[in-house]
Design a protein around this motif. Structure first.
Motif, PDB file in Angstrom:
ATOM      1  N   TYR A 116      53.611 -33.948 -10.953  1.00 54.35           N
ATOM      2  CA  TYR A 116      55.002 -33.159 -10.608  1.00 54.35           C
ATOM      3  C   TYR A 116      54.620 -31.584  -9.980  1.00 54.35           C
ATOM      4  O   TYR A 116      55.164 -31.625  -9.053  1.00 54.35           O
ATOM      5  N   LEU A 117      53.347 -31.201 -10.314  1.00 51.95           N
ATOM      6  CA  LEU A 117      53.210 -29.988  -9.625  1.00 51.95           C
ATOM      7  C   LEU A 117      52.564 -30.072  -8.410  1.00 51.95           C
ATOM      8  O   LEU A 117      53.162 -29.322  -7.503  1.00 51.95           O
ATOM      9  N   LYS A 118      52.180 -31.081  -7.874  1.00 51.60           N
ATOM     10  CA  LYS A 118      51.876 -31.514  -6.463  1.00 51.60           C
ATOM     11  C   LYS A 118      53.203 -31.694  -5.762  1.00 51.60           C
ATOM     12  O   LYS A 118      53.136 -30.846  -4.560  1.00 51.60           O
ATOM     13  N   LYS A 119      54.122 -32.256  -6.125  1.00 52.22           N
ATOM     14  CA  LYS A 119      55.453 -32.344  -5.755  1.00 52.22           C
ATOM     15  C   LYS A 119      56.107 -30.983  -5.518  1.00 52.22           C
ATOM     16  O   LYS A 119      56.777 -30.776  -4.582  1.00 52.22           O
ATOM     17  N   ALA A 120      55.927 -30.265  -6.565  1.00 57.60           N
ATOM     18  CA  ALA A 120      56.887 -29.057  -6.610  1.00 57.60           C
ATOM     19  C   ALA A 120      56.247 -28.245  -5.625  1.00 57.60           C
ATOM     20  O   ALA A 120      56.864 -27.418  -4.789  1.00 57.60           O
ATOM     21  N   ILE A 121      54.996 -28.123  -5.316  1.00 55.60           N
ATOM     22  CA  ILE A 121      54.097 -27.214  -4.042  1.00 55.60           C
ATOM     23  C   ILE A 121      54.645 -27.834  -2.726  1.00 55.60           C
ATOM     24  O   ILE A 121      55.084 -27.161  -1.915  1.00 55.60           O
ATOM     25  N   ASP A 122      54.774 -29.229  -2.507  1.00 55.69           N
ATOM     26  CA  ASP A 122      55.457 -29.687  -1.512  1.00 55.69           C
ATOM     27  C   ASP A 122      56.818 -29.187  -1.116  1.00 55.69           C
ATOM     28  O   ASP A 122      57.496 -29.130  -0.115  1.00 55.69           O
ATOM     29  N   ASN A 123      57.612 -29.121  -2.187  1.00 58.98           N
ATOM     30  CA  ASN A 123      58.992 -28.737  -1.985  1.00 58.98           C
ATOM     31  C   ASN A 123      59.514 -27.543  -2.206  1.00 58.98           C
ATOM     32  O   ASN A 123      60.806 -27.291  -2.281  1.00 58.98           O
ATOM     33  N   THR A 124      58.620 -26.632  -2.689  1.00 58.19           N
ATOM     34  CA  THR A 124      59.051 -25.299  -3.035  1.00 58.19           C
ATOM     35  C   THR A 124      58.954 -24.460  -1.475  1.00 58.19           C
ATOM     36  O   THR A 124      58.073 -24.411  -0.872  1.00 58.19           O
ATOM     37  N   ARG A 125      60.223 -23.812  -1.347  1.00 59.53           N
ATOM     38  CA  ARG A 125      60.334 -22.964  -0.026  1.00 59.53           C
ATOM     39  C   ARG A 125      59.538 -21.684  -0.044  1.00 59.53           C
ATOM     40  O   ARG A 125      59.066 -21.035   0.794  1.00 59.53           O
ATOM     41  N   LYS A 126      59.871 -21.073  -1.264  1.00 57.65           N
ATOM     42  CA  LYS A 126      59.234 -19.772  -1.331  1.00 57.65           C
ATOM     43  C   LYS A 126      57.779 -19.444  -1.342  1.00 57.65           C
ATOM     44  O   LYS A 126      57.183 -20.124  -2.181  1.00 57.65           O
ATOM     45  N   LYS A 127      57.097 -18.853  -0.640  1.00 56.41           N
ATOM     46  CA  LYS A 127      55.623 -18.828  -0.446  1.00 56.41           C
ATOM     47  C   LYS A 127      55.073 -18.218  -1.483  1.00 56.41           C
ATOM     48  O   LYS A 127      53.976 -18.767  -2.105  1.00 56.41           O
ATOM     49  N   LYS A 128      55.843 -17.124  -2.250  1.00 56.39           N
ATOM     50  CA  LYS A 128      55.231 -16.318  -3.404  1.00 56.39           C
ATOM     51  C   LYS A 128      55.130 -17.538  -4.592  1.00 56.39           C
ATOM     52  O   LYS A 128      54.044 -17.644  -5.139  1.00 56.39           O
ATOM     53  N   TYR A 129      56.160 -18.369  -4.866  1.00 54.88           N
ATOM     54  CA  TYR A 129      56.056 -19.539  -5.907  1.00 54.88           C
ATOM     55  C   TYR A 129      55.012 -20.484  -5.635  1.00 54.88           C
ATOM     56  O   TYR A 129      54.193 -21.232  -6.410  1.00 54.88           O
ATOM     57  N   ARG A 130      55.017 -21.008  -4.293  1.00 53.94           N
ATOM     58  CA  ARG A 130      54.240 -22.072  -3.896  1.00 53.94           C
ATOM     59  C   ARG A 130      52.827 -21.636  -4.095  1.00 53.94           C
ATOM     60  O   ARG A 130      52.001 -22.371  -4.410  1.00 53.94           O
ATOM     61  N   THR A 131      52.312 -20.318  -3.702  1.00 47.27           N
ATOM     62  CA  THR A 131      51.221 -19.888  -3.816  1.00 47.27           C
ATOM     63  C   THR A 131      50.687 -19.954  -5.277  1.00 47.27           C
ATOM     64  O   THR A 131      49.597 -20.278  -5.805  1.00 47.27           O
ATOM     65  N   ARG A 132      51.399 -19.570  -6.014  1.00 46.13           N
ATOM     66  CA  ARG A 132      51.476 -19.348  -7.648  1.00 46.13           C
ATOM     67  C   ARG A 132      51.000 -20.787  -8.087  1.00 46.13           C
ATOM     68  O   ARG A 132      50.177 -20.837  -8.894  1.00 46.13           O
ATOM     69  N   TYR A 133      52.086 -21.887  -7.775  1.00 47.75           N
ATOM     70  CA  TYR A 133      51.529 -22.912  -8.185  1.00 47.75           C
ATOM     71  C   TYR A 133      50.210 -23.675  -7.811  1.00 47.75           C
ATOM     72  O   TYR A 133      49.714 -24.441  -8.473  1.00 47.75           O
ATOM     73  N   LYS A 134      49.860 -23.288  -6.319  1.00 46.55           N
ATOM     74  CA  LYS A 134      48.668 -23.756  -5.971  1.00 46.55           C
ATOM     75  C   LYS A 134      47.422 -23.303  -6.716  1.00 46.55           C
ATOM     76  O   LYS A 134      46.332 -23.916  -7.166  1.00 46.55           O
ATOM     77  N   PHE A 135      47.582 -21.781  -7.061  1.00 47.13           N
ATOM     78  CA  PHE A 135      46.449 -21.306  -7.836  1.00 47.13           C
ATOM     79  C   PHE A 135      46.451 -22.092  -9.206  1.00 47.13           C
ATOM     80  O   PHE A 135      45.252 -22.279  -9.754  1.00 47.13           O
ATOM     81  N   ILE A 136      47.627 -22.352  -9.904  1.00 44.37           N
ATOM     82  CA  ILE A 136      47.615 -23.075 -11.279  1.00 44.37           C
ATOM     83  C   ILE A 136      46.804 -24.454 -11.109  1.00 44.37           C
ATOM     84  O   ILE A 136      46.080 -24.718 -11.735  1.00 44.37           O
ATOM     85  N   LEU A 137      47.297 -25.053 -10.246  1.00 42.43           N
ATOM     86  CA  LEU A 137      46.662 -26.511  -9.744  1.00 42.43           C
ATOM     87  C   LEU A 137      45.317 -26.207  -9.710  1.00 42.43           C
ATOM     88  O   LEU A 137      44.388 -27.191 -10.106  1.00 42.43           O
ATOM     89  N   ALA A 138      44.823 -25.156  -9.005  1.00 39.32           N
ATOM     90  CA  ALA A 138      43.181 -25.113  -8.616  1.00 39.32           C
ATOM     91  C   ALA A 138      42.679 -24.687 -10.090  1.00 39.32           C
ATOM     92  O   ALA A 138      41.568 -25.265 -10.458  1.00 39.32           O
ATOM     93  N   GLN A 139      43.302 -23.862 -10.898  1.00 40.85           N
ATOM     94  CA  GLN A 139      42.851 -23.653 -12.216  1.00 40.85           C
ATOM     95  C   GLN A 139      42.500 -25.085 -13.104  1.00 40.85           C
ATOM     96  O   GLN A 139      41.730 -25.364 -13.676  1.00 40.85           O
ATOM     97  N   LEU A 140      43.447 -25.933 -12.897  1.00 38.23           N
ATOM     98  CA  LEU A 140      43.480 -27.100 -13.665  1.00 38.23           C
ATOM     99  C   LEU A 140      42.277 -28.159 -13.213  1.00 38.23           C
ATOM    100  O   LEU A 140      41.710 -28.792 -14.020  1.00 38.23           O
ATOM    101  N   TYR A 141      42.052 -28.151 -11.675  1.00 33.18           N
ATOM    102  CA  TYR A 141      41.109 -28.992 -11.284  1.00 33.18           C
ATOM    103  C   TYR A 141      39.716 -28.441 -11.560  1.00 33.18           C
ATOM    104  O   TYR A 141      38.776 -29.147 -11.888  1.00 33.18           O
ATOM    105  N   GLN A 142      39.494 -26.884 -11.581  1.00 33.28           N
ATOM    106  CA  GLN A 142      38.415 -26.422 -12.065  1.00 33.28           C
ATOM    107  C   GLN A 142      37.984 -26.614 -13.796  1.00 33.28           C
ATOM    108  O   GLN A 142      36.886 -27.099 -13.904  1.00 33.28           O
ATOM    109  N   LYS A 143      38.948 -26.849 -14.362  1.00 34.76           N
ATOM    110  CA  LYS A 143      39.079 -27.096 -15.758  1.00 34.76           C
ATOM    111  C   LYS A 143      38.466 -28.382 -16.058  1.00 34.76           C
ATOM    112  O   LYS A 143      37.689 -28.844 -16.930  1.00 34.76           O
TER     113      LYS A 143
END
Length: 369
Positions: free
Chosen positions: A165-192
C-alpha cells in the motif's frame, strides 16, 4: 532518523497539550463560521418539472459550501487534541449531512485514522474497505486512502502487507513533501530487510527531490550503510564520510557519521574497528539521544555475543537510559539488561567468596605476606 519514520506527524499526550490553545482556537472559529454563516433555508422553488441537478440542489441540507469544511477542520482539531470521541462526532456528522459532497470521503478516511489510533483495527478496516469500494472516491483522495491502509498495517507490525500500500500511496500522492517522506520510509524498510539495491535507489530519489537538509543528510548516511561487501566501495565510502565529518554543516550530525562508519566496518567483519566508531558515535551524540541509544545498543550486542557480559550489561543499561520508550524490541533490551544485571551480581559474589575462601585457607604467615 535513527528509527523508521512514522507516516504521519501525530503527537502524543505530552506534545498534544502544547497545541491545545491553537486547536481550541480552530474549533472556536469553525463553530463561529457555522453559527453565523450556515444557510439551511431552501430557496423558493419554481413551478414545473425540475431537472436532476435542480432536484439535487433543492434536496441539500446546507447551502454554504464552507460548512462541511468547518466541521472537517474541527474534527481534525479534536483528533490532534487526542479527543477521539469528539473527532468521530464531527466526521460522522459530515457523512450524515453532506452525502453528496467530496468532503465525506475525507471524513471517512479520518474516521479510519481515529480508529487506528484507538487500536480498533476491526472498525478501521471496515471503514477503509467501504471507501475503497466506492467508485465515487475522488482521484486526489486515492493517495490518502492508500497511506491510511499502510498505517493500518504498520501499526500492527505487518510491514510486508503495508509496503504494498505504501508503494501505491507514493504513486498517488501529489504533494512532493509527503511523497518524498514516504519514499524515505520505504527505503528504510528495504534497508532493514537487507534489500540494499532498492533502498539505495530510493535514497537517491529522496536526495534528488531536495527535501530538508536533515533528510538529505540521513539519506546519504543510510545509503553509505547499504553498500555490498566485496563491491570495493568501502574505501571510497570512508573517504566520503571523512569529508562529511570535516564539513561545518555536519557538526551536529557527527554521531550519525561515525555510526555509519561503524556499520561499514561491521559488514567487513572488522568488529574492533566498529566498536571504536560506535564509541565515537555515542560520545558525539549530545542532543540526539536516540542515536546515542542506538550506538550503545550496537556495542551491547557485540559484547553479548563475544561473550563479555560485564561490558554487555553496562551498555544495555546505558541504552535503556537514553532510548525512546517506543523503540522496537525495547522489551528484549530490558530483558537482556535485567538478566545480565542479576548475572553480574552473582559473578561478583563468586569472585568475592572465592577470594575470601582462598585467604581463609592460607597459613597465618601467608596471610601476613
Amino acid at each position: 532518523y535513527s528509527l523508521i519514520l512514522p507516516l504521519f506527524y501525530y503527537g502524543n499526550e505530552s506534545t498534544s497539550k502544547m497545541i491545545y490553545p491553537d486547536m481550541d482556537k480552530a474549533i472556536k472559529k469553525g463553530s463561529k463560521l457555522i453559527k453565523l454563516h450556515s444557510i439551511t433555508n431552501k430557496p423558493n422553488r419554481k413551478k414545473g418539472r425540475k431537472s436532476k441537478k435542480e432536484r439535487e440542489f433543492f434536496a441539500k441540507n446546507e447551502y454554504n459550501a464552507w460548512i462541511d469544511e468547518a466541521y472537517l477542520l474541527m474534527g481534525k482539531a479534536h483528533f490532534h487534541k487526542l479527543d477521539y470521541n469528539s473527532a468521530l462526532e464531527s466526521f460522522n456528522y459530515i457523512i450524515k449531512e453532506f452525502q453528496d459532497e467530496p468532503t465525506k470521503y475525507e471524513a471517512y478516511i479520518w474516521i479510519a485514522r481515529t480508529y487506528i489510533e484507538q487500536k480498533d483495527f476491526v472498525k478501521a478496516r471496515e471503514v477503509l474497505d467501504l471507501v475503497d469500494g466506492d467508485r465515487g472516491l475522488p482521484k486526489k483522495m486515492i493517495g490518502e486512502l492508500q497511506i491510511t491502509y499502510t498505517d493500518y498495517y504498520f501499526k500492527q507490525d505487518k510491514f510486508e502487507e503495508g509496503i504494498q500500500y505504501l508503494k501505491k500511496a507514493i504513486d498517488n500522492t501529489r504533494k512532493k513533501k509527503y511523497r518524498t517522506r514516504y519514499k524515505f520510509i520505504l527505503a528504510q524498510l528495504y534497508q532493514k530487510s537487507e534489500d540494499f539495491e532498492n533502498a539505495t535507489d530510493l535514497y537517491n530519489q529522496v536526495i534528488k527531490a531536495n527535501p530538508t537538509y536533515d533528510m538529505i543528510f540521513s539519506s546519504r548516511i543510510r545509503k553509505a550503510s547499504c553498500f555490498s561487501v566485496g563491491s570495493g566501495r568501502a574505501e571510497n565510502l570512508h573517504k566520503e564520510l571523512q569529508k562529511m565529518l570535516k564539513d561545518d554543516k555536519n557538526i551536529e550530525y557527527q554521531d550519525q557519521i561515525y555510526y555509519a562508519m561503524a556499520e561499514i566496518e561491521m559488514k567487513q567483519g572488522n568488529v574492533d574497528k566498529a566498536l571504536s566508531f560506535y564509541q565515537l558515535s555515542s560520545e558525539k551524540s549530545l542532543m540526539n539521544t536516540n542515536q546515542k541509544a542506538v550506538s550503545f545498543l550496537a556495542m551491547a550486542d557485540i559484547y553479548y555475543k563475544r561473550p563479555e557480559y560485564r561490558n554487555a550489561q553496562t551498555y544495555y543499561d546505558s541504552t535503556l537510559f537514553f532510548i525512546d520508550p517506543a523503540f522496537p524490541n525495547i522489551k528484549d533490551i530490558s530483558f537482556n539488561s535485567e538478566i545480565l544485571t542479576r548475572l553480574i551480581e552473582n559473578l561478583d559474589i563468586i569472585d568475592r567468596e572465592d577470594s575470601l575462601q582462598m585467604v581463609a585457607g592460607m597459613t597465618e604467615a601467608q596471610r601476613e605476606t
